[in-house]
Structures are given as structure tokens and as C-alpha cells.
Design an enzyme around this catalytic site. Structure first.
Site, mmCIF file in Angstrom:
data_model
loop_
_atom_site.group_PDB
_atom_site.id
_atom_site.type_symbol
_atom_site.label_atom_id
_atom_site.label_comp_id
_atom_site.label_asym_id
_atom_site.label_seq_id
_atom_site.Cartn_x
_atom_site.Cartn_y
_atom_site.Cartn_z
ATOM 1 N NE ARG A 15 0.665 -4.139 -2.030
ATOM 2 C CZ ARG A 15 0.884 -4.974 -1.672
ATOM 3 N NH1 ARG A 15 2.206 -5.040 -2.251
ATOM 4 N NH2 ARG A 15 0.628 -4.990 -0.299
ATOM 5 C CE LYS A 52 -4.328 -6.241 -1.459
ATOM 6 N NZ LYS A 52 -4.080 -6.346 -0.375
ATOM 7 C CG ASP A 103 -2.695 -3.063 -0.840
ATOM 8 O OD1 ASP A 103 -1.638 -3.194 -0.976
ATOM 9 O OD2 ASP A 103 -2.967 -3.467 0.314
#
Length: 347
Positions: A35, A71, A106
Site C-alpha cells: 500500500r 503486508k 494495493d
């Protein structure tokens, strides 16, 4: 949240500031997207990456995939600081973990960005077809949410047929847009909202059957599908929700664990986000293992059965769907029966 590994990276030459959180590798290499987001500070970024990585472990385990959960976040405004040099530097960070972490797209990262990241690491999925990847995973994420919606409808209304049902989609990005298209084709009535004028204009141009509105969280819909950022289900928003089902692609939809009980107290059926949104990582896992791309939609369609399994377990055990989904995940992580979990009140 116990994590196996959390690494902080900085590269002064490109301005890169990144955090990679590997939550669990019990089932295999840890998969999870990167992200790229303008967090207000490092603490906010760390909080997000820890929550997201744990969610990926649950998502991958519930989906029955041979991969763990992780992540990564890159701190900064992608519109201002993203560059090929920065992405290449980030790829070297991923490569330094020796395959324990496999990155993907993402918020703030595209398939084209992953092509650049792939110049400096082999542990990346979601690249463009031209670069040897399977392309944007957004359509398969949307397909998985679509099947989860159908399973939830069958559980609540005894039919998976969505014709005549009204669905409110929050977020018309690469997943929300594709979900809207699938729902229109299935005969559902779709209303949608997005703060981006470009996203609204694209939907109005290409999907004229979709009614674009200011907000859908409190709209008179049968199903509310959050497909943007997380934490939209909270003590302030839940009292206004009029939908009978909440099921969408956004990660970490609940602001706190207690918010699921607030939904249940209002008679709202929530499909855990890590169950509904597994289509993208299913595609990434197939790409990494070089399984045929044409087989992926059939794998994603199994999210219908997984959703039905979770909702049935929740009803049978007298627990909320979130606890039931975690029980299924723990079963697959440890090999124990998915009959445990802490019972909580549910409607």
C-alpha cells in the site's frame, strides 16, 4: 498481534520509507500487497501494516491457499514521490527477505508499478501480462466479492439470485467498478459513491445502469458493499446502515472488534472482509506457482462455498461470522477442527 518479522526500510537517495510486516508463514511464503499511502506519521503506517498483515494470514488460510500472510506500506503520496528509482529500491527491500514475503498491488500501486518492482525482486505477483504476470487482480477480487454476496443472500433470503436486489457500493476503484458491472449483469440495482470525480465519471459513462450518489453507507439498499478504505464500520456509521447484508472488498472494515456485535445487534449480516476479498490473492498465488490463468475464475468461485461454510458455522456454534471465519482459518493453520472460537451473541 504476534508477527514473525517487521522490517523498516529507508533509502535517502529516492525518499523511500517502507515497512514490511510478515505475520505468519505457517502455510508458505507470506503474500500481501504493498500500500502506497500518505500516512500522517510512521505510527499510523505501522498500525495499518500490522492489522493488514494479520488480515492477510486469515484471508489466505480461510481461502485454503498455500501461503502465509504479510503486508507492506510505502509512506508518502504516490502522486508526489513515486518514481521508478523508488520502486526499484523497494524491490530490493522485498528481495532482501529471501522469498519470505511476496508482494502484490494495493492502494496506490498498479500492475505497471509491480513491473518496475519486479526488476529488482523475483518475489512479486500482479505484474502486467506483457511482463509475464497475470495482470491486475482487481477483476478477480470483485468476482470473489460477487460470489460472497450471492452466498450471503442465499443464507439470509434463501436464494442466491440477486435480481431485483439493491446493492450500494462504496468506492468505484478497480474492484468496486468491476463489482458494479457484475451486479448489473446479474440483474441487481446498483447505487454507488466515490469521492473521485474521475471514478464517478467513468462509471456514469460505461455503466449507465449504475446510479451514482453522494453516499451509500446510509442508503436504502439490501446490501452494502464497502470497497474503499477500511474502518468504515464503526459506532458512528453502524446505526445509520439500512442494509440487511454488509459484504465488500475493503480490508479491515471494522474500526474495532466490538463493531461486529453492533452490526449483529441491528440484525445486519456481515461477511468478514478477509473471506469475501480473497479473489485477488488467489490470482497472485496462482501466478507465483505458474498455474494456468484460465483456471483462476473457478478457484475464485469457491469463495461462495467458503462464505456459506463460515456463515453456517457461525449459526451452528452461536458465534459471530468474524469468530467463525477465524476458527476456520485456525483450523487450516493448525489442523484442528473449526469448532472452537469464543461464542458471542449473534442474531
Amino acid at each position: 498481534m504476534t508477527h514473525e518479522q517487521v522490517e523498516f526500510f529507508e533509502d535517502a537517495g529516492t525518499g523511500l520509507r517502507a515497512v514490511i510486516a510478515v505475520h505468519d508463514t505457517t502455510l508458505g511464503p507470506a503474500f500481501g500487497g504493498t500500500r502506497f499511502y500518505p500516512y500522517p506519521d510512521q505510527d499510523a503506517a505501522v498500525t495499518d501494516v500490522l492489522r493488514l498483515s494479520r488480515g492477510m494470514t486469515l484471508k489466505n488460510a480461510v481461502a485454503g491457499l498455500p501461503c502465509g500472510g504479510a503486508k507492506a506500506v510505502i509512506i508518502g503520496d504516490p502522486g508526489a514521490v513515486k518514481s521508478e528509482r523508488l520502486l526499484e529500491a523497494y524491490g530490493r527491500c522485498v528481495q532482501s527477505l529471501g522469498g519470505r514475503y511476496v508482494t502484490a498491488g494495493d492502494v496506490g500501486t498498479s500492475a505497471e508499478d509491480l513491473d518496475v518492482i519486479g526488476r529488482t525482486t523475483e518475489h512479486v505477483v500482479g505484474r502486467t501480462v506483457a511482463a509475464g504476470g497475470y495482470g491486475d487482480s482487481g477483476p478477480m477480487t470483485a468476482l470473489g466479492v460477487f460470489h460472497a454476496l450471492r452466498a450471503a443472500a442465499a443464507f439470509r433470503w434463501d436464494t442466491a439470485d440477486l435480481r431485483g436486489r439493491t446493492v450500494g457500493i462504496e468506492g468505484l476503484g478497480k474492484v468496486g467498478y468491476e463489482l458494479a458491472r457484475l451486479l448489473v449483469d446479474a440483474g441487481a440495482q446498483v447505487v454507488a459513491a466515490d469521492p473521485s470525480a474521475a471514478a464517478r465519471e467513468l462509471a456514469e459513462r460505461d455503466l449507465p445502469a449504475v446510479v451514482v450518489v453522494r453516499t451509500v453507507a446510509d442508503a436504502a439498499v439490501d446490501i452494502y458493499a464497502p470497497c474503499a478504505l477500511g474502518a468504515t464500520l464503526n459506532s458512528a456509521s453502524i446505526p445509520a446502515i439500512r442494509a440487511g447484508i454488509v459484504c465488500g472488498a475493503a480490508n479491515n472494515q471494522l474500526a474495532t472488534a466490538e463493531d461486529e456485535q453492533l452490526l449483529a445487534d441491528r440484525g445486519i449480516l456481515w461477511v468478514p472482509d478477509f473471506v469475501a476479498s480473497a479473489g485477488g490473492v488467489t490470482t497472485g498465488s496462482a501466478e507465483y506457482r505458474r498455474l494456468p490463468l484460465e483456471d483462476v475464475p473457478a478457484q475464485v468461485a469457491k469463495i461462495f462455498d467458503t462464505t456459506a461454510e463460515v456463515l453456517t458455522l457461525a449459526r451452528r456454534q452461536g458465534m459471530l461470522p468474524g469468530a467463525a471465519a477465524e476458527a476456520v482459518a485456525q483450523q487450516r493453520l493448525s489442523g484442528t477442527p473449526a469448532a472452537g472460537g469464543s461464542p458471542r451473541r449473534a442474531h
